[in-house]
Motif scaffolding. Structure first.
Motif, PDB file in Angstrom:
ATOM      1  N   THR A  63       0.807  -1.588   0.218  1.00  0.00           N
ATOM      2  CA  THR A  63       0.325   0.044   0.446  1.00  0.00           C
ATOM      3  C   THR A  63       0.994   1.116  -0.427  1.00  0.00           C
ATOM      4  O   THR A  63       2.040   1.229   0.418  1.00  0.00           O
ATOM      5  CB  THR A  63      -1.145  -0.012   1.497  1.00  0.00           C
ATOM      6  N   GLN A  64       0.467   2.593   0.015  1.00  0.00           N
ATOM      7  CA  GLN A  64       1.483   3.119  -0.352  1.00  0.00           C
ATOM      8  C   GLN A  64      -0.315   4.548  -0.128  1.00  0.00           C
ATOM      9  O   GLN A  64      -0.888   5.066   0.160  1.00  0.00           O
ATOM     10  CB  GLN A  64       1.937   3.888  -2.307  1.00  0.00           C
ATOM     11  N   TYR A  69       5.136   4.087   1.243  1.00  0.00           N
ATOM     12  CA  TYR A  69       4.705   2.785   0.906  1.00  0.00           C
ATOM     13  C   TYR A  69       5.288   1.830   1.817  1.00  0.00           C
ATOM     14  O   TYR A  69       5.968   1.857   2.469  1.00  0.00           O
ATOM     15  CB  TYR A  69       4.746   2.583  -0.552  1.00  0.00           C
TER      16      TYR A  69
END
Length: 99
Positions: A63-64, A69
């Motif tokens: 995810t970021q 991230y």
């Protein structure tokens, strides 16, 4: 003489109500279209070209955010990296709760 009876007050009220609701629905649809246009004009976040994970770590999820991230690993850790430098910022251990 005109023998046409005047519309009942309820019918006149319903005509006004339908007109107002139609206008509201049209305005709402225009707002939704405008929000889609504004949202799709924002630049997308780019994926990092490469991620170097610590030895023996297996990635499970990614995810970021704007300037970071994160990688979720198979051994229940979250590794948070700096987007610009690629350096590890933080490691979070995920604790399992008893069910």
């Amino acid at each position: 003489m005109d023998d046409t009876p005047a519309p009942a007050p309820e019918v006149r009220f319903l005509k006004i109500l339908v007109t107002v609701l139609t206008g509201t629905m049209i305005a709402g649809l225009l707002v939704i279209i405008a929000l889609f246009v504004i949202r799709f004009q924002q630049p997308d976040l780019t994926l990092p070209e490469g991620i170097t994970l610590p030895q023996g770590t297996e990635a499970q999820a990614f995810t970021q955010g704007r300037d970071w991230y994160a990688i979720v690993t198979a051994d229940d850790q979250i590794l948070i990296f700096d987007r610009d430098s690629g350096q590890l910022r933080q490691t979070v251990q995920i604790e399992a709760t008893g069910q």
